[in-house]
Design a protein around this motif. Structure first.
Motif, PDB file in Angstrom:
ATOM      1  N   ARG A 143       0.829  -1.210   0.000  1.00 46.05           N
ATOM      2  CA  ARG A 143       0.000   0.000   0.000  1.00 46.05           C
ATOM      3  C   ARG A 143       0.866   1.264   0.000  1.00 46.05           C
ATOM      4  N   VAL A 144       1.978   1.225   0.712  1.00 46.82           N
ATOM      5  CA  VAL A 144       2.894   2.368   0.713  1.00 46.82           C
ATOM      6  C   VAL A 144       3.522   2.540  -0.671  1.00 46.82           C
ATOM      7  N   ALA A 145       3.902   1.425  -1.296  1.00 46.27           N
ATOM      8  CA  ALA A 145       4.485   1.497  -2.637  1.00 46.27           C
ATOM      9  C   ALA A 145       3.484   2.089  -3.628  1.00 46.27           C
ATOM     10  N   LEU A 146       2.214   1.716  -3.496  1.00 45.87           N
ATOM     11  CA  LEU A 146       1.183   2.295  -4.363  1.00 45.87           C
ATOM     12  C   LEU A 146       0.981   3.777  -4.043  1.00 45.87           C
ATOM     13  N   ALA A 147       0.982   4.135  -2.751  1.00 47.28           N
ATOM     14  CA  ALA A 147       0.814   5.534  -2.360  1.00 47.28           C
ATOM     15  C   ALA A 147       1.924   6.401  -2.946  1.00 47.28           C
ATOM     16  N   ALA A 148       3.150   5.879  -2.989  1.00 44.89           N
ATOM     17  CA  ALA A 148       4.263   6.637  -3.552  1.00 44.89           C
ATOM     18  C   ALA A 148       4.032   6.938  -5.028  1.00 44.89           C
ATOM     19  N   ARG A 149       3.358   6.050  -5.705  1.00 47.65           N
ATOM     20  CA  ARG A 149       3.074   6.268  -7.129  1.00 47.65           C
ATOM     21  C   ARG A 149       1.852   7.182  -7.317  1.00 47.65           C
ATOM     22  N   LEU A 150       0.874   7.034  -6.440  1.00 47.97           N
ATOM     23  CA  LEU A 150      -0.313   7.889  -6.535  1.00 47.97           C
ATOM     24  C   LEU A 150       0.004   9.334  -6.170  1.00 47.97           C
ATOM     25  N   ALA A 151       1.020   9.542  -5.363  1.00 45.77           N
ATOM     26  CA  ALA A 151       1.358  10.892  -4.923  1.00 45.77           C
ATOM     27  C   ALA A 151       1.677  11.815  -6.090  1.00 45.77           C
ATOM     28  N   ILE A 152       2.209  11.262  -7.175  1.00 41.19           N
ATOM     29  CA  ILE A 152       2.582  12.108  -8.320  1.00 41.19           C
ATOM     30  C   ILE A 152       1.409  12.321  -9.279  1.00 41.19           C
ATOM     31  N   LYS A 153       0.245  11.777  -8.925  1.00 42.52           N
ATOM     32  CA  LYS A 153      -0.958  11.905  -9.756  1.00 42.52           C
ATOM     33  C   LYS A 153      -0.677  11.498 -11.207  1.00 42.52           C
ATOM     34  N   PRO A 154      -0.342  10.227 -11.404  1.00 42.48           N
ATOM     35  CA  PRO A 154       0.125   9.791 -12.728  1.00 42.48           C
ATOM     36  C   PRO A 154      -0.976   9.829 -13.787  1.00 42.48           C
ATOM     37  N   LYS A 155      -0.557  10.050 -15.008  1.00 37.81           N
ATOM     38  CA  LYS A 155      -1.480   9.956 -16.138  1.00 37.81           C
ATOM     39  C   LYS A 155      -1.737   8.497 -16.478  1.00 37.81           C
ATOM     40  N   VAL A 156      -0.701   7.651 -16.246  1.00 31.40           N
ATOM     41  CA  VAL A 156      -0.808   6.215 -16.506  1.00 31.40           C
ATOM     42  C   VAL A 156      -0.272   5.458 -15.299  1.00 31.40           C
ATOM     43  N   LEU A 157      -1.046   4.490 -14.809  1.00 30.12           N
ATOM     44  CA  LEU A 157      -0.648   3.647 -13.683  1.00 30.12           C
ATOM     45  C   LEU A 157      -0.672   2.199 -14.147  1.00 30.12           C
ATOM     46  N   LEU A 158       0.499   1.556 -14.119  1.00 30.49           N
ATOM     47  CA  LEU A 158       0.643   0.167 -14.545  1.00 30.49           C
ATOM     48  C   LEU A 158       0.860  -0.697 -13.312  1.00 30.49           C
ATOM     49  N   LEU A 159       0.046  -1.735 -13.150  1.00 31.32           N
ATOM     50  CA  LEU A 159       0.064  -2.565 -11.946  1.00 31.32           C
ATOM     51  C   LEU A 159       0.224  -4.038 -12.305  1.00 31.32           C
ATOM     52  N   ASP A 160       1.215  -4.675 -11.710  1.00 29.75           N
ATOM     53  CA  ASP A 160       1.456  -6.099 -11.948  1.00 29.75           C
ATOM     54  C   ASP A 160       1.105  -6.890 -10.697  1.00 29.75           C
ATOM     55  N   GLU A 161      -0.032  -7.571 -10.724  1.00 27.04           N
ATOM     56  CA  GLU A 161      -0.514  -8.383  -9.597  1.00 27.04           C
ATOM     57  C   GLU A 161      -0.457  -7.594  -8.275  1.00 27.04           C
ATOM     58  N   PRO A 162      -1.118  -6.447  -8.194  1.00 27.95           N
ATOM     59  CA  PRO A 162      -0.997  -5.607  -6.995  1.00 27.95           C
ATOM     60  C   PRO A 162      -1.617  -6.191  -5.745  1.00 27.95           C
ATOM     61  N   THR A 163      -2.547  -7.145  -5.886  1.00 29.03           N
ATOM     62  CA  THR A 163      -3.205  -7.708  -4.703  1.00 29.03           C
ATOM     63  C   THR A 163      -2.753  -9.132  -4.405  1.00 29.03           C
ATOM     64  N   ALA A 164      -1.730  -9.596  -5.120  1.00 26.99           N
ATOM     65  CA  ALA A 164      -1.228 -10.950  -4.861  1.00 26.99           C
ATOM     66  C   ALA A 164      -0.480 -10.979  -3.533  1.00 26.99           C
ATOM     67  N   ASN A 165      -0.738 -11.985  -2.749  1.00 28.58           N
ATOM     68  CA  ASN A 165      -0.005 -12.221  -1.502  1.00 28.58           C
ATOM     69  C   ASN A 165      -0.155 -11.094  -0.473  1.00 28.58           C
ATOM     70  N   VAL A 166      -1.315 -10.434  -0.478  1.00 27.54           N
ATOM     71  CA  VAL A 166      -1.588  -9.445   0.573  1.00 27.54           C
ATOM     72  C   VAL A 166      -2.867  -9.849   1.289  1.00 27.54           C
ATOM     73  N   ASP A 167      -3.065  -9.277   2.473  1.00 27.18           N
ATOM     74  CA  ASP A 167      -4.252  -9.600   3.253  1.00 27.18           C
ATOM     75  C   ASP A 167      -5.500  -9.004   2.611  1.00 27.18           C
ATOM     76  N   THR A 168      -6.651  -9.458   3.080  1.00 21.96           N
ATOM     77  CA  THR A 168      -7.925  -9.050   2.490  1.00 21.96           C
ATOM     78  C   THR A 168      -8.152  -7.552   2.565  1.00 21.96           C
TER      79      THR A 168
END
Length: 338
Positions: free
Chosen positions: A143-168
């Motif tokens: 979630r912190v890694a995603l927040a670091a990317r969202l902070a720059i308000k990207p035009k394009v966000l590419l995600l590779d298995e972002p919910t794999a191996n994390v809690d519900t």
């Protein structure tokens, strides 16, 4: 609608072996595109090319109307990529998130920007801002890694298995943050995931990948060989329930077929009638963008996915565990040739 990506003749090789072969693919701006497919189908390879981390062996990827190369300046400011196992700096959560803002010169009201980014993924500045990255759980780190990317308000966000191996809870927060980015900033999101429920429920467009090819998901299903040659000249693949999938002659016995299946039992093409297979409904998922239902059907050792209307689901009384018959036209077999 404008295209954020335009792909032409894209091919990639690793150690001399082909891993990606996409003749043409356009991706609309401001939508969430989900990519599904088995391991080794080329999903991560495609994301790395869209992030301009790697250069293609052949072909071109245009982003925002411009050609680009790895780490082009204009790409660094609009495209961000979250790999399946992101690495955090050995610093505090605050410094991890502020780092990307600082190198882009986005330092005005820095504390507020970091706090908002953490809030988007369900973390508070007071609790997590000072925490060292090594003290985070796996879900918190993602979630912190995603927040670091969202902070720059990207035009394009590419995600590779972002919910794999994390809690519900972390998986839910990640999904919510992705949809907020689209709603707030019109961010284009391209997500690779094996979470078929999220893909069908949360994406505006769904791509299927297999052996480096990509196409819009529908009623075409991939059926791998090997295929057997009968004495009457026909070709088929036996299934564990005693049925056979009949096909047109394959380029080779091990070639993978792509076959369109249907819930209609009276398919005709003017030359041959439909073949029928008996299976069991295993899952129903609403595709929110279209209102159609993705029906997963187990036929022997093969799982097929067909899209149909809610009215058909009601008329046929489809539910998990129900026995059902699907049809297809053997003469319409397409072959995926490496």
């Amino acid at each position: 609608m404008d295209f954020i990506y335009q792909i032409r003749g894209l091919k990639q090789r690793y150690n001399g072996s082909p891993v990606l072969n996409i003749d043409r693919l356009d991706i609309d701006q401001g939508i969430i595109t989900g990519i599904m497919g088995p391991n080794g189908s080329g999903k991560t390879t495609l994301l790395r090319l869209l992030a301009f981390i790697d250069s293609p062996w052949q072909g071109e990827v245009r982003c925002n109307g411009r050609a680009a190369t790895p780490f082009s300046e204009h790409i660094r400011r609009i495209v961000t990529f979250l790999p399946q196992t992101p690495s955090l700096l050995l610093r505090s959560v605050y410094k991890n998130i502020s780092y990307g803002l600082k190198i882009r010169g986005m330092t005005e009201r820095l504390d507020e920007q970091v706090e908002k980014a953490l809030s988007m993924v369900g973390l508070s500045m007071s609790t997590f801002g000072h925490r060292r990255s090594v003290a985070l759980s796996g879900g918190e780190a993602q979630r912190v890694a995603l927040a670091a990317r969202l902070a720059i308000k990207p035009k394009v966000l590419l995600l590779d298995e972002p919910t794999a191996n994390v809690d519900t809870e972390s998986a839910l927060r990640i999904k919510q943050a992705v949809h907020r980015a689209k709603a707030r900033w019109n961010t284009t999101v391209i997500v690779v995931s094996h979470d078929s429920q999220w893909i069908y429920e949360g994406c505006d467009r769904i791509l299927q990948m297999y052996q480096g090819r990509a196409w819009d998901a529908g009623n075409k299903n991939v059926v791998p060989g090997p295929w057997q040659h009968a004495s009457d000249g026909s070709w088929f693949r036996p299934l564990t329930n005693g049925h056979k999938i009949m096909v047109s002659p394959p380029p080779s016995p091990d070639t993978t077929a792509m076959i369109a299946f249907s819930l209609e039992k009276s398919l005709k093409d003017g030359q041959s009638q439909a073949c029928l297979l008996d299976g069991t409904v295993s899952r129903l998922i609403l595709e929110k963008k279209t209102g159609r239902i993705a029906v997963s059907i187990t036929v022997g050792d093969v799982v097929l996915t067909l899209k149909t209307s809610a009215a058909t689901v009601e008329q046929e009384s489809l539910y998990p565990g129900k026995q059902i018959t699907v049809s297809y036209l053997p003469g319409h077999t397409q072959w995926i040739v490496p």
